[in-house]
Design a protein around this motif. Structure first.
Motif, mmCIF file in Angstrom:
data_model
loop_
_atom_site.group_PDB
_atom_site.id
_atom_site.type_symbol
_atom_site.label_atom_id
_atom_site.label_comp_id
_atom_site.label_asym_id
_atom_site.label_seq_id
_atom_site.Cartn_x
_atom_site.Cartn_y
_atom_site.Cartn_z
ATOM 1 N N VAL A 1 0.822 -1.212 0.000
ATOM 2 C CA VAL A 1 0.000 0.000 0.000
ATOM 3 C C VAL A 1 0.858 1.264 0.000
ATOM 4 N N THR A 2 2.173 1.082 0.012
ATOM 5 C CA THR A 2 3.094 2.215 -0.073
ATOM 6 C C THR A 2 3.647 2.299 -1.491
ATOM 7 N N PRO A 3 3.652 3.471 -2.115
ATOM 8 C CA PRO A 3 4.163 3.595 -3.489
ATOM 9 C C PRO A 3 5.666 3.314 -3.570
ATOM 10 N N ILE A 4 6.003 2.039 -3.689
ATOM 11 C CA ILE A 4 7.397 1.622 -3.803
ATOM 12 C C ILE A 4 7.625 0.982 -5.163
ATOM 13 N N ILE A 5 6.789 -0.009 -5.485
ATOM 14 C CA ILE A 5 6.918 -0.685 -6.778
ATOM 15 C C ILE A 5 5.940 -0.104 -7.803
ATOM 16 N N TYR A 6 5.365 1.017 -7.461
ATOM 17 C CA TYR A 6 4.531 1.762 -8.396
ATOM 18 C C TYR A 6 4.598 3.234 -8.010
ATOM 19 N N THR A 7 4.128 4.108 -8.881
ATOM 20 C CA THR A 7 4.205 5.547 -8.629
ATOM 21 C C THR A 7 2.922 6.066 -7.998
ATOM 22 N N THR A 8 3.004 7.236 -7.399
ATOM 23 C CA THR A 8 1.821 7.847 -6.788
ATOM 24 C C THR A 8 0.776 8.197 -7.831
ATOM 25 N N SER A 9 1.224 8.488 -9.044
ATOM 26 C CA SER A 9 0.277 8.844 -10.107
ATOM 27 C C SER A 9 -0.645 7.675 -10.445
ATOM 28 N N MET A 10 -0.137 6.451 -10.280
ATOM 29 C CA MET A 10 -0.971 5.273 -10.537
ATOM 30 C C MET A 10 -2.132 5.215 -9.549
ATOM 31 N N MET A 11 -1.862 5.583 -8.300
ATOM 32 C CA MET A 11 -2.913 5.612 -7.286
ATOM 33 C C MET A 11 -3.850 6.792 -7.517
ATOM 34 N N ASP A 12 -3.273 7.928 -7.917
ATOM 35 C CA ASP A 12 -4.085 9.123 -8.178
ATOM 36 C C ASP A 12 -5.082 8.881 -9.315
ATOM 37 N N ASP A 13 -4.618 8.192 -10.347
ATOM 38 C CA ASP A 13 -5.480 7.930 -11.506
ATOM 39 C C ASP A 13 -6.676 7.054 -11.138
ATOM 40 N N LYS A 14 -6.474 6.189 -10.130
ATOM 41 C CA LYS A 14 -7.551 5.292 -9.690
ATOM 42 C C LYS A 14 -8.423 5.920 -8.596
ATOM 43 N N GLY A 15 -8.029 7.117 -8.147
ATOM 44 C CA GLY A 15 -8.796 7.787 -7.103
ATOM 45 C C GLY A 15 -8.519 7.277 -5.704
ATOM 46 N N PHE A 16 -7.330 6.662 -5.500
ATOM 47 C CA PHE A 16 -6.993 6.104 -4.195
ATOM 48 C C PHE A 16 -5.779 6.793 -3.575
ATOM 49 N N SER A 17 -5.599 8.062 -3.858
ATOM 50 C CA SER A 17 -4.434 8.787 -3.335
ATOM 51 C C SER A 17 -4.435 8.863 -1.816
ATOM 52 N N ILE A 18 -5.614 8.778 -1.187
ATOM 53 C CA ILE A 18 -5.705 8.838 0.273
ATOM 54 C C ILE A 18 -4.920 7.715 0.926
ATOM 55 N N ILE A 19 -4.777 6.574 0.220
ATOM 56 C CA ILE A 19 -4.093 5.406 0.774
ATOM 57 C C ILE A 19 -2.640 5.724 1.115
ATOM 58 N N TYR A 20 -1.958 6.453 0.234
ATOM 59 C CA TYR A 20 -0.565 6.760 0.540
ATOM 60 C C TYR A 20 -0.412 8.083 1.292
ATOM 61 N N ARG A 21 -1.377 8.963 1.169
ATOM 62 C CA ARG A 21 -1.262 10.261 1.845
ATOM 63 C C ARG A 21 -1.385 10.145 3.366
ATOM 64 N N ILE A 22 -2.051 9.103 3.859
ATOM 65 C CA ILE A 22 -2.164 8.902 5.309
ATOM 66 C C ILE A 22 -1.161 7.861 5.808
ATOM 67 N N ASN A 23 -0.276 7.443 4.911
ATOM 68 C CA ASN A 23 0.704 6.407 5.235
ATOM 69 C C ASN A 23 2.032 7.054 5.627
ATOM 70 N N PRO A 24 2.470 6.956 6.904
ATOM 71 C CA PRO A 24 3.734 7.592 7.313
ATOM 72 C C PRO A 24 4.958 7.022 6.600
ATOM 73 N N PHE A 25 4.888 5.760 6.183
ATOM 74 C CA PHE A 25 6.020 5.155 5.480
ATOM 75 C C PHE A 25 6.262 5.859 4.142
ATOM 76 N N TYR A 26 5.217 6.336 3.523
ATOM 77 C CA TYR A 26 5.368 7.051 2.250
ATOM 78 C C TYR A 26 6.241 8.295 2.438
ATOM 79 N N TYR A 27 5.990 9.054 3.493
ATOM 80 C CA TYR A 27 6.727 10.300 3.725
ATOM 81 C C TYR A 27 8.173 10.022 4.131
ATOM 82 N N LEU A 28 8.397 8.950 4.889
ATOM 83 C CA LEU A 28 9.761 8.588 5.266
ATOM 84 C C LEU A 28 10.569 8.191 4.031
ATOM 85 N N ILE A 29 9.973 7.364 3.196
ATOM 86 C CA ILE A 29 10.660 6.916 1.982
ATOM 87 C C ILE A 29 10.850 8.070 1.010
ATOM 88 N N ASN A 30 9.844 8.923 0.892
ATOM 89 C CA ASN A 30 9.919 10.039 -0.041
ATOM 90 C C ASN A 30 10.981 11.059 0.369
#
Length: 265
Positions: A188-217
């Motif tokens: 559920v963290t954008p590691i093996i895919y990009t954030t745009s892939m989640m945005d296009d599907k309308g699921f950007s909230i999944i990574y935006r509330i994920n602290p691991f996303y911000y640490l990795i980013n």
């Protein structure tokens, strides 16, 4: 404040022991290994190439541009997950030290994280070599933002190790549970895919509330040569502040848990 003073004071007191343990762990890890530290480079690079080629076939993405995204995301993820998993064994593997010496227990989660951080450093050096080959024009001063990014992710790894080591003392079944949670977070963290892939599907909230996303980013964004903006600096400062507070909380929990820890093992 007393807990934090004792936490940092104990680390300073046993700093030479900590340094010796980290050196010992690194030597043992690569002892009699033909490739040695090169495995820290081969593993994430190999996964990035395999996944990048598969994605280029299935989704039609350009592997030349996608492989750096994968490589720069896998490196910090391996560090974070390794720190969390290592934390579950930090005190257990140090049982002899804790029962036979007066060494401060809080150095053992730091030991695990520091070893993983050295491995991350090697992996990121390899990443920059690959990135220089694939996209030399993207190199610039903005990449210097990786320095605070590495500080952020080190504190994040130490927070995870402190928390997992404290929990494991009271709940020995925590390690497999944590591994299951981390496996879920990986997908559920954008590691093996990009954030745009989640945005296009309308699921950007999944990574935006994920602290691991911000640490990795914090590491991935400057590693990819992304431009520095006011918004980027603000996000970096916010992530640093939140991570630092989380680390201080984990340090307090660690010190509360350290009382009579040898008897709990």
């Amino acid at each position: 404040m007393k807990y934090l003073k004792n936490y940092f004071g104990g680390i300073y007191k046993d700093r030479y022991v900590l340094r010796s343990l980290v050196k010992q762990d690194l030597q043992m890890k690569y002892n009699r290994s033909v490739l040695g530290v090169a495995w820290q480079i081969i593993t994430p690079l190999g996964l990035s190439i395999i996944i990048g080629l598969i994605y280029s076939i299935i989704y039609g993405v350009d592997p030349k541009g996608f492989i750096p995204i994968l490589f720069s995301g896998l490196n910090p993820w391996v560090f974070l997950s390794g720190s969390a998993d290592g934390g579950t064994f930090a005190y257990i593997s140090a049982e002899g030290y804790l029962k036979q010496t007066q060494v401060n227990p809080q150095i053992f989660p730091i030991r695990v994280v520091t070893v993983n951080f050295v491995n991350l450093f090697y992996s990121m050096l390899a990443y920059f070599v690959v990135f220089l080959i694939l996209s030399p024009s993207s190199f610039g001063l903005s990449m210097l933002m990786i320095i605070p990014g590495l500080l952020i992710i080190y504190l994040g790894g130490l927070t995870l190790a402190n928390m997992s080591s404290a929990i494991t003392i009271h709940l020995r079944d925590f390690q497999p549970l944590q591994s299951l949670v981390l496996q879920g977070l990986f997908y559920v963290t954008p590691i093996i895919y990009t954030t745009s892939m989640m945005d296009d599907k309308g699921f950007s909230i999944i990574y935006r509330i994920n602290p691991f996303y911000y640490l990795i980013n914090a590491v991935r964004s400057p590693a990819l040569g992304n431009d520095i903006s006011v918004a980027t600096i603000e996000e970096c400062l916010i992530v640093l502040a939140v991570t630092f507070v989380a680390f201080l909380i984990s340090a307090i929990i660690t010190m509360k848990n350290n009382h009579g820890i040898a008897m709990k093992l």
